[in-house]
Design a protein around this motif. Structure first.
Motif, PDB file in Angstrom:
ATOM      1  N   ALA A 226       0.840  -1.207   0.000  1.00  9.75           N
ATOM      2  CA  ALA A 226       0.000   0.000   0.000  1.00  9.75           C
ATOM      3  C   ALA A 226       0.874   1.256   0.000  1.00  9.75           C
ATOM      4  O   ALA A 226       0.578   2.236  -0.703  1.00  9.75           O
ATOM      5  N   LEU A 227       1.952   1.248   0.787  1.00  5.25           N
ATOM      6  CA  LEU A 227       2.847   2.413   0.826  1.00  5.25           C
ATOM      7  C   LEU A 227       3.589   2.578  -0.498  1.00  5.25           C
ATOM      8  O   LEU A 227       3.816   3.708  -0.941  1.00  5.25           O
ATOM      9  N   ALA A 228       3.955   1.472  -1.132  1.00  6.36           N
ATOM     10  CA  ALA A 228       4.647   1.545  -2.427  1.00  6.36           C
ATOM     11  C   ALA A 228       3.770   2.255  -3.464  1.00  6.36           C
ATOM     12  O   ALA A 228       4.265   3.014  -4.305  1.00  6.36           O
ATOM     13  N   GLN A 229       2.446   2.031  -3.372  1.00 11.43           N
ATOM     14  CA  GLN A 229       1.522   2.709  -4.306  1.00 11.43           C
ATOM     15  C   GLN A 229       1.490   4.222  -4.057  1.00 11.43           C
ATOM     16  O   GLN A 229       1.108   4.991  -4.937  1.00 11.43           O
ATOM     17  N   LEU A 230       1.897   4.628  -2.832  1.00 10.53           N
ATOM     18  CA  LEU A 230       1.978   6.062  -2.493  1.00 10.53           C
ATOM     19  C   LEU A 230       3.409   6.582  -2.687  1.00 10.53           C
ATOM     20  O   LEU A 230       3.721   7.710  -2.296  1.00 10.53           O
ATOM     21  N   ASP A 231       4.256   5.730  -3.274  1.00 12.59           N
ATOM     22  CA  ASP A 231       5.683   6.030  -3.476  1.00 12.59           C
ATOM     23  C   ASP A 231       6.398   6.302  -2.169  1.00 12.59           C
ATOM     24  O   ASP A 231       7.216   7.224  -2.042  1.00 12.59           O
ATOM     25  N   GLN A 232       6.063   5.478  -1.176  1.00 14.75           N
ATOM     26  CA  GLN A 232       6.745   5.501   0.120  1.00 14.75           C
ATOM     27  C   GLN A 232       7.363   4.127   0.363  1.00 14.75           C
ATOM     28  O   GLN A 232       6.813   3.112  -0.068  1.00 14.75           O
ATOM     29  N   VAL A 233       8.483   4.104   1.070  1.00 15.88           N
ATOM     30  CA  VAL A 233       9.211   2.852   1.319  1.00 15.88           C
ATOM     31  C   VAL A 233       8.959   2.417   2.766  1.00 15.88           C
ATOM     32  O   VAL A 233       9.249   3.172   3.701  1.00 15.88           O
ATOM     33  N   PHE A 234       8.426   1.210   2.936  1.00 16.48           N
ATOM     34  CA  PHE A 234       8.204   0.658   4.280  1.00 16.48           C
ATOM     35  C   PHE A 234       9.487  -0.050   4.697  1.00 16.48           C
ATOM     36  O   PHE A 234       9.834  -1.102   4.165  1.00 16.48           O
ATOM     37  N   VAL A 235      10.200   0.535   5.639  1.00 19.28           N
ATOM     38  CA  VAL A 235      11.552   0.088   5.988  1.00 19.28           C
ATOM     39  C   VAL A 235      11.523  -0.999   7.056  1.00 19.28           C
ATOM     40  O   VAL A 235      12.060  -2.088   6.880  1.00 19.28           O
ATOM     41  N   ASP A 236      10.901  -0.686   8.189  1.00 17.14           N
ATOM     42  CA  ASP A 236      10.786  -1.659   9.281  1.00 17.14           C
ATOM     43  C   ASP A 236       9.635  -1.252  10.181  1.00 17.14           C
ATOM     44  O   ASP A 236       9.143  -0.118  10.122  1.00 17.14           O
ATOM     45  N   THR A 237       9.208  -2.182  11.026  1.00 10.80           N
ATOM     46  CA  THR A 237       8.090  -1.893  11.920  1.00 10.80           C
ATOM     47  C   THR A 237       8.073  -2.880  13.070  1.00 10.80           C
ATOM     48  O   THR A 237       8.767  -3.893  13.046  1.00 10.80           O
TER      49      THR A 237
ATOM     50  N   SER B  72      16.946   8.731  -5.336  1.00  7.93           N
ATOM     51  CA  SER B  72      18.009   9.680  -5.707  1.00  7.93           C
ATOM     52  C   SER B  72      19.180   9.634  -4.712  1.00  7.93           C
ATOM     53  O   SER B  72      20.058  10.486  -4.742  1.00  7.93           O
ATOM     54  N   GLY B  73      19.157   8.633  -3.812  1.00  5.11           N
ATOM     55  CA  GLY B  73      20.292   8.436  -2.914  1.00  5.11           C
ATOM     56  C   GLY B  73      20.198   9.175  -1.591  1.00  5.11           C
ATOM     57  O   GLY B  73      21.171   9.257  -0.849  1.00  5.11           O
ATOM     58  N   LYS B  74      19.013   9.736  -1.290  1.00  3.39           N
ATOM     59  CA  LYS B  74      18.849  10.464  -0.021  1.00  3.39           C
ATOM     60  C   LYS B  74      17.808   9.759   0.844  1.00  3.39           C
ATOM     61  O   LYS B  74      16.899   9.117   0.319  1.00  3.39           O
ATOM     62  N   ILE B  75      17.941   9.935   2.150  1.00  2.67           N
ATOM     63  CA  ILE B  75      16.934   9.389   3.073  1.00  2.67           C
ATOM     64  C   ILE B  75      16.117  10.544   3.631  1.00  2.67           C
ATOM     65  O   ILE B  75      16.647  11.422   4.300  1.00  2.67           O
ATOM     66  N   VAL B  76      14.825  10.546   3.324  1.00  3.36           N
ATOM     67  CA  VAL B  76      13.896  11.513   3.918  1.00  3.36           C
ATOM     68  C   VAL B  76      12.904  10.700   4.746  1.00  3.36           C
ATOM     69  O   VAL B  76      12.144   9.889   4.199  1.00  3.36           O
ATOM     70  N   GLU B  77      12.955  10.892   6.060  1.00  2.00           N
ATOM     71  CA  GLU B  77      12.136  10.108   6.985  1.00  2.00           C
ATOM     72  C   GLU B  77      10.725  10.682   7.093  1.00  2.00           C
ATOM     73  O   GLU B  77      10.555  11.871   7.315  1.00  2.00           O
ATOM     74  N   ASN B  78       9.722   9.814   6.968  1.00  2.00           N
ATOM     75  CA  ASN B  78       8.336  10.210   7.224  1.00  2.00           C
ATOM     76  C   ASN B  78       7.830   9.492   8.473  1.00  2.00           C
ATOM     77  O   ASN B  78       6.759   8.903   8.482  1.00  2.00           O
ATOM     78  N   SER B  79       8.662   9.532   9.512  1.00  4.56           N
ATOM     79  CA  SER B  79       8.322   8.844  10.757  1.00  4.56           C
ATOM     80  C   SER B  79       9.074   9.506  11.906  1.00  4.56           C
ATOM     81  O   SER B  79       9.754  10.515  11.709  1.00  4.56           O
ATOM     82  N   LYS B  80       8.969   8.911  13.104  1.00  2.00           N
ATOM     83  CA  LYS B  80       9.591   9.507  14.284  1.00  2.00           C
ATOM     84  C   LYS B  80      11.107   9.652  14.126  1.00  2.00           C
ATOM     85  O   LYS B  80      11.732  10.464  14.800  1.00  2.00           O
ATOM     86  N   GLU B  81      11.695   8.859  13.230  1.00  2.00           N
ATOM     87  CA  GLU B  81      13.142   8.928  13.023  1.00  2.00           C
ATOM     88  C   GLU B  81      13.583  10.352  12.667  1.00  2.00           C
ATOM     89  O   GLU B  81      14.671  10.785  13.034  1.00  2.00           O
ATOM     90  N   SER B  82      12.709  11.102  11.987  1.00  3.23           N
ATOM     91  CA  SER B  82      13.067  12.490  11.635  1.00  3.23           C
ATOM     92  C   SER B  82      13.205  13.346  12.901  1.00  3.23           C
ATOM     93  O   SER B  82      14.068  14.217  12.986  1.00  3.23           O
ATOM     94  N   PHE B  83      12.359  13.074  13.915  1.00  2.00           N
ATOM     95  CA  PHE B  83      12.454  13.799  15.191  1.00  2.00           C
ATOM     96  C   PHE B  83      13.738  13.424  15.934  1.00  2.00           C
ATOM     97  O   PHE B  83      14.418  14.275  16.510  1.00  2.00           O
ATOM     98  N   ARG B  84      14.076  12.118  15.892  1.00  2.00           N
ATOM     99  CA  ARG B  84      15.325  11.685  16.533  1.00  2.00           C
ATOM    100  C   ARG B  84      16.512  12.426  15.919  1.00  2.00           C
ATOM    101  O   ARG B  84      17.412  12.880  16.618  1.00  2.00           O
ATOM    102  N   GLN B  85      16.496  12.541  14.595  1.00  2.00           N
ATOM    103  CA  GLN B  85      17.599  13.242  13.908  1.00  2.00           C
ATOM    104  C   GLN B  85      17.617  14.724  14.293  1.00  2.00           C
ATOM    105  O   GLN B  85      18.681  15.307  14.499  1.00  2.00           O
ATOM    106  N   LEU B  86      16.425  15.328  14.397  1.00  2.00           N
ATOM    107  CA  LEU B  86      16.339  16.738  14.823  1.00  2.00           C
ATOM    108  C   LEU B  86      16.970  16.924  16.206  1.00  2.00           C
ATOM    109  O   LEU B  86      17.704  17.868  16.442  1.00  2.00           O
TER     110      LEU B  86
END
Length: 367
Positions: free
Chosen positions: A229-240, A278-292
């Protein structure tokens, strides 16, 4: 009305009728209903559960935790606007999809408000079931140091950071402290192997060894449903992380169900597809807050080093984050939630008042 008023930061002091202590976690609070109220609601609402099943009201807050600490923002903003609604909406979406596709039910019986679930008591399987499709985070750090075995599974040499793994990897850990399991230390959140689980299935609260196969099947199928379902939204499901438990339905049948939450930005890593290609990681999850947080503080080792927990707790207690940091997190959570559910997220203006009103008027649970 200020943004701080829209945030539900405290969720364990609501006057919901209960005769037991309120259980408050990092994000959710659980109010166990009286036996009388549980039986009444089961009858009134026709829930598919045993007539004497204990029910609870689960209220999600907008608090944000990371690195085992809860973080606050300036101006009294003690949470992230829209975060609780985003998590509930995403979890509801995936649980509903699992049910439609015939995988398994969840513990949720009813959704009176975007921040509230009515749930049935489940007997939890004592496993945090982590499924990984890419090598990143702590697993990559361990791999880079030369580790090749994870939870009894051997990884090949030559993998690179953030690469897709040869197959979906299940790396379970203990949920809580489990005593008397050979080779498994009696501490919370310790990695275990599949053979640890099979050889000691009863200690992990499984009904039978066959149910270990069932949990793995539901885990893999659930992961596949979300990933597709996420792939259809062009999102990558990494782990859960998945959690499971047992409940008994109206006919007296005991069944294994999904519980807690699943596929949310709190319990999963989700990457933006175009950025990843394109070789970059853009997080759409809590991981972005951890990085912040890691970028915000001068000494990020405090956040990463478990031996500095006292300093870390003090850091979270004594620092308020710029409101823009929390608004950035809000945009991430609300953005990915609206992508997944396919419509605008319903965010309360005055969550506390709304929750009490609906629980009083429609469920008679507030005196």
């Amino acid at each position: 009305m200020s943004l701080a008023d829209k945030v539900l930061a405290v969720n364990d002091d609501l006057p919901i009728r209960t005769d037991k202590p309120v259980h408050s976690g990092k994000v959710r609070s659980v109010y166990w209903l009286t036996e009388t109220d549980s039986r009444r609601l089961i009858q009134e609402k026709g829930y598919d559960v045993a007539p004497d099943a204990p029910l609870a009201i689960m209220v999600i807050s907008d608090r944000i935790s990371a690195f085992d600490c809860v973080w606050r923002g300036e101006g009294g903003m003690n949470g992230v606007p829209g975060k609780g609604a985003a998590l509930n909406a995403v979890a509801n979406h995936w649980f509903g999809l699992f049910r439609e596709l015939g995988l398994a039910d969840s513990h949720i019986l009813d959704i009176p408000h975007p921040l509230v679930w009515i749930v049935q008591k489940a007997r939890p399987v004592m496993i945090e079931a982590i499924a990984r499709q890419y090598i990143t985070g702590s697993m990559w750090r361990a791999y880079e140091k030369g580790e090749r075995e994870f939870c009894g599974i051997q990884l090949p040499d030559g993998l690179s950071r953030d690469q897709k793994l040869p197959e979906l990897l299940i790396t379970p850990s203990t949920k809580g402290v489990l005593e008397g399991i050979p080779g498994v230390p009696a501490v919370d959140d310790v990695n275990i192997t599949r053979s640890d689980i099979v050889d000691n299935f009863a200690a992990f609260n499984f009904r039978s060894a066959a149910d270990v196969d069932l949990y793995e099947k539901l885990l893999k199928e659930g992961f596949g449903v979300i990933s597709e379902a996420l792939a259809q939204l062009d999102q990558v499901f990494v782990d859960t992380k998945f959690e499971f438990g047992y409940v008994t339905d109206k006919s007296g049948q005991e069944k294994l169900i999904y519980m807690d939450e699943v596929g949310t930005p709190d319990s999963s890593r989700i990457w933006d597809g175009p950025a990843y290609r394109s070789g970059k990681i853009v997080e759409n999850s809590k991981e972005s807050f951890r990085q912040l947080l890691l970028n915000h503080f001068l000494d990020p080792d405090i956040l990463l080093n478990k031996d500095r927990m006292e300093e870390r707790t003090a850091l979270a207690r004594e620092n308020v984050l710029p409101s823009e940091v929390l608004m950035e997190v809000s945009r991430t959570y609300v953005g990915i939630a609206e992508k997944i559910i396919g419509h605008k997220l319903e965010i309360s203006d005055n969550p506390r008042t709304e929750i009490l009103q609906v629980l009083k008027d429609q469920y008679s649970l507030v005196d």
